[in-house]
Design a protein around this motif. Structure first.
Motif, short mmCIF file in Angstrom:
data_model
loop_
_atom_site.label_atom_id
_atom_site.label_comp_id
_atom_site.label_asym_id
_atom_site.label_seq_id
_atom_site.Cartn_x
_atom_site.Cartn_y
_atom_site.Cartn_z
N ASN A 106 -8.87 -5.22 -0.35
CA ASN A 106 -8.91 -6.59 0.17
C ASN A 106 -7.52 -7.05 0.61
O ASN A 106 -7.37 -7.72 1.63
N MET A 107 -6.50 -6.68 -0.16
CA MET A 107 -5.14 -7.06 0.22
C MET A 107 -4.72 -6.37 1.51
O MET A 107 -4.06 -6.98 2.37
N LEU A 108 -5.09 -5.12 1.66
CA LEU A 108 -4.77 -4.40 2.89
C LEU A 108 -5.47 -5.04 4.08
O LEU A 108 -4.89 -5.17 5.16
N GLN A 109 -6.70 -5.44 3.88
CA GLN A 109 -7.44 -6.11 4.95
C GLN A 109 -6.75 -7.42 5.33
O GLN A 109 -6.62 -7.75 6.50
N ALA A 110 -6.28 -8.16 4.31
CA ALA A 110 -5.58 -9.43 4.57
C ALA A 110 -4.31 -9.21 5.38
O ALA A 110 -3.89 -10.08 6.15
N GLY A 122 8.28 -2.58 -0.36
CA GLY A 122 8.32 -3.85 -1.09
C GLY A 122 6.93 -4.40 -1.40
O GLY A 122 6.78 -5.28 -2.23
N HIS A 123 5.90 -3.86 -0.77
CA HIS A 123 4.53 -4.29 -1.03
C HIS A 123 3.91 -3.59 -2.24
O HIS A 123 2.80 -3.89 -2.63
N LEU A 153 4.28 3.94 -2.14
CA LEU A 153 4.12 3.97 -0.69
C LEU A 153 5.17 4.90 -0.10
O LEU A 153 6.33 4.83 -0.48
N HIS A 154 4.74 5.79 0.76
CA HIS A 154 5.74 6.59 1.48
C HIS A 154 5.27 6.83 2.91
O HIS A 154 4.08 6.86 3.21
#
Length: 65
Positions: free
Chosen positions: A46-50, A8-9, A18-19
């Motif tokens: 940056n989103m992954l870090q958040a 869902g991300h 994504l898998h």
């Protein structure tokens, strides 16, 4: 990345796919797809870090000619 990140991300992460895989019996989420440029890549990182995700590897794959 380490662990499982829900598909869902995907939209939030530039529509990357994504898998889930298991490496050494540990869940790893693999993101794949194309990004338009380096700025888009930095946006995703940056989103992954958040999210507090542990990033394991980033690999650039050349597009076939």
């Amino acid at each position: 990345m380490k662990g499982h990140l829900d598909a869902g991300h995907s939209e939030w992460l530039g529509n990357l796919e994504l898998h889930l895989e298991f490496r050494r019996d540990q869940p790893v989420t693999v993101l794949s797809g194309s990004l338009t440029d380096q700025a888009a890549l930095h946006g995703v990182l940056n989103m992954l870090q958040a999210l507090g995700v542990v990033l394991l590897e980033v690999t650039q794959v050349e597009e076939p000619n």
